[in-house]
Scaffold this motif. Structure first.
Motif, short mmCIF file in Angstrom:
data_model
loop_
_atom_site.label_atom_id
_atom_site.label_comp_id
_atom_site.label_asym_id
_atom_site.label_seq_id
_atom_site.Cartn_x
_atom_site.Cartn_y
_atom_site.Cartn_z
N ASP A 62 0.83 -1.11 0.12
CA ASP A 62 -0.08 -0.24 -0.07
C ASP A 62 0.97 1.21 0.27
OD1 ASP A 62 -2.56 -0.67 -0.08
OD2 ASP A 62 -2.76 -1.29 2.37
N LEU A 63 1.90 1.33 0.78
CA LEU A 63 2.86 2.79 1.34
C LEU A 63 3.65 3.07 -0.25
CD1 LEU A 63 3.39 4.88 2.26
CD2 LEU A 63 5.35 3.14 3.72
N THR A 64 4.14 1.42 -0.51
CA THR A 64 5.08 2.01 -2.06
C THR A 64 4.17 2.34 -3.19
OG1 THR A 64 6.24 -0.14 -1.63
CG2 THR A 64 6.33 0.50 -3.33
N VAL A 65 2.72 1.55 -3.09
CA VAL A 65 1.85 2.27 -4.17
C VAL A 65 1.64 3.80 -4.43
CG1 VAL A 65 -0.46 2.01 -5.67
CG2 VAL A 65 1.50 -0.22 -4.63
N LYS A 94 -3.92 -6.16 -5.07
CA LYS A 94 -4.73 -5.83 -6.87
C LYS A 94 -5.62 -4.52 -6.03
CE LYS A 94 -8.14 -6.46 -10.51
NZ LYS A 94 -8.92 -7.22 -11.07
N LYS A 95 -6.27 -5.30 -4.84
CA LYS A 95 -6.94 -4.02 -4.31
C LYS A 95 -5.73 -2.67 -3.83
CE LYS A 95 -10.04 -7.07 -2.39
NZ LYS A 95 -10.82 -8.24 -1.30
N SER A 96 -4.85 -3.24 -3.58
CA SER A 96 -3.51 -1.92 -3.31
C SER A 96 -3.29 -0.47 -4.14
CB SER A 96 -2.47 -2.55 -2.91
OG SER A 96 -2.42 -2.81 -1.33
N GLY A 97 -3.65 -1.55 -5.55
CA GLY A 97 -3.32 -0.81 -6.95
C GLY A 97 -1.85 -0.97 -7.37
N ALA A 98 -1.15 -2.08 -7.45
CA ALA A 98 -0.23 -2.65 -8.02
C ALA A 98 -0.67 -2.78 -9.11
CB ALA A 98 0.60 -4.05 -7.12
#
Length: 293
Positions: A62-65, A94-98
């Motif tokens: 999450d924080l990376t994205v 996927k939910k995190s936006g990667a």
């Protein structure tokens, strides 16, 4: 630079007293992007994924994205030796936006080639995200063979492989058996340049943690067909590449970042330990030679 091509950093995970150092992670990501890296892999082998629990895994991705904010692709490490766990981690990424998921060959339980095929097929069918396979037999014991990779490449969202087999014969077979658009990335820094000249599209790199600009220049030169410039950068970085594995990775990479003032606490999580005194001395000497200290 095309998507999922180039120099991509297998990012270390910074801890302080064993807990995730969120600001440290943000600072490392900014250092990477400012120095021209082409992508980030959080929660890979170098990110100590094996000792992150599920909540920490999600927190790092999450924080990376959020920090990357679309500037380069984020390829989240989501592999496991349990198919259901790998699916759960991939769904979370996927939910995190990667932008993609990096899925390692199952370790310890030693499935056969059909088991490997069905494992990756199940993940790809369960989660609609680009998936990059990860073959690292030095850690997983088994190979995913080129013929199996070719079968998996027929699945639309399996788009590439990170090959850390250090075998240009196997790498050549994967490239010749798979469609032209299938992306092969080196998983070993020392083989990145020859892999690109064999037909690979880049590297997921450990040494890029320490010198992202140098690795980006080497890969850009190789992808551009400039063998002289690529070879020059390869040999400039080669001693540092070797030192990244003088003791078990990511210990040396984290220690080098600490020596450079980019990490407060370089200790990996048990059962991993940091490098010994001789390796630290060698790292200091090499960083001085490179003009980084």
């Amino acid at each position: 630079m095309e998507r999922f091509h180039g120099a991509i950093t297998a990012l270390v995970t910074p801890f302080i007293d064993g807990r995730l150092d969120e600001q440290g992670l943000v600072d490392l990501i900014e250092f990477q992007i400012e120095n021209g890296i082409h992508g980030i892999v959080p929660c890979g082998t170098t990110g100590e994924s094996a000792t992150l629990d599920f909540d920490e895994h999600k927190q790092v991705i999450d924080l990376t994205v959020k920090t990357v904010a679309g500037r380069v692709p984020v390829i989240a490490g989501t592999g496991a030796n349990s198919t259901s766990e790998a699916i759960e981690l991939t769904e979370s990424a996927k939910k995190s936006g990667a932008d993609a998921a990096l899925s390692v060959v199952p370790y310890y339980n030693k499935p056969n080639q059909e088991g490997l095929y069905l494992h990756f097929k199940a993940i790809a069918e369960a989660v609609d995200i680009p998936i990059i396979l990860y073959n690292v037999p030095g850690r997983t014991v088994i190979h995913v063979l080129p013929e199996t990779v070719a079968r998996l490449a027929e699945i639309p969202n399996i788009v590439g492989i990170k090959e850390a087999c250090a075998d240009l014969g196997q790498i050549s077979d994967v490239i010749r058996f798979c469609p032209p658009e299938f992306v092969l990335l080196s998983g070993d820094d020392f083989s990145a340049m020859p892999t690109i000249f064999t037909g690979g599209k880049g590297v997921i790199s450990v040494v890029a943690n320490v010198d992202p600009g140098g690795m980006a220049r080497m890969v850009e030169a190789a992808l551009g067909g400039d063998a002289v410039a690529a070879r020059s950068e390869h040999y400039r970085l080669f001693p540092l590449m070797r030192l990244m594995f003088k003791s078990t990775s990511p210990g040396p990479a984290k220690k080098a970042l600490e020596l450079l003032g980019r990490m407060k606490d370089s200790a990996p999580r048990l059962p991993m330990t940091g490098p010994d005194a001789a390796t630290i001395e060698a790292l200091q000497a090499e960083l001085r030679r490179l003009g980084m200290l």
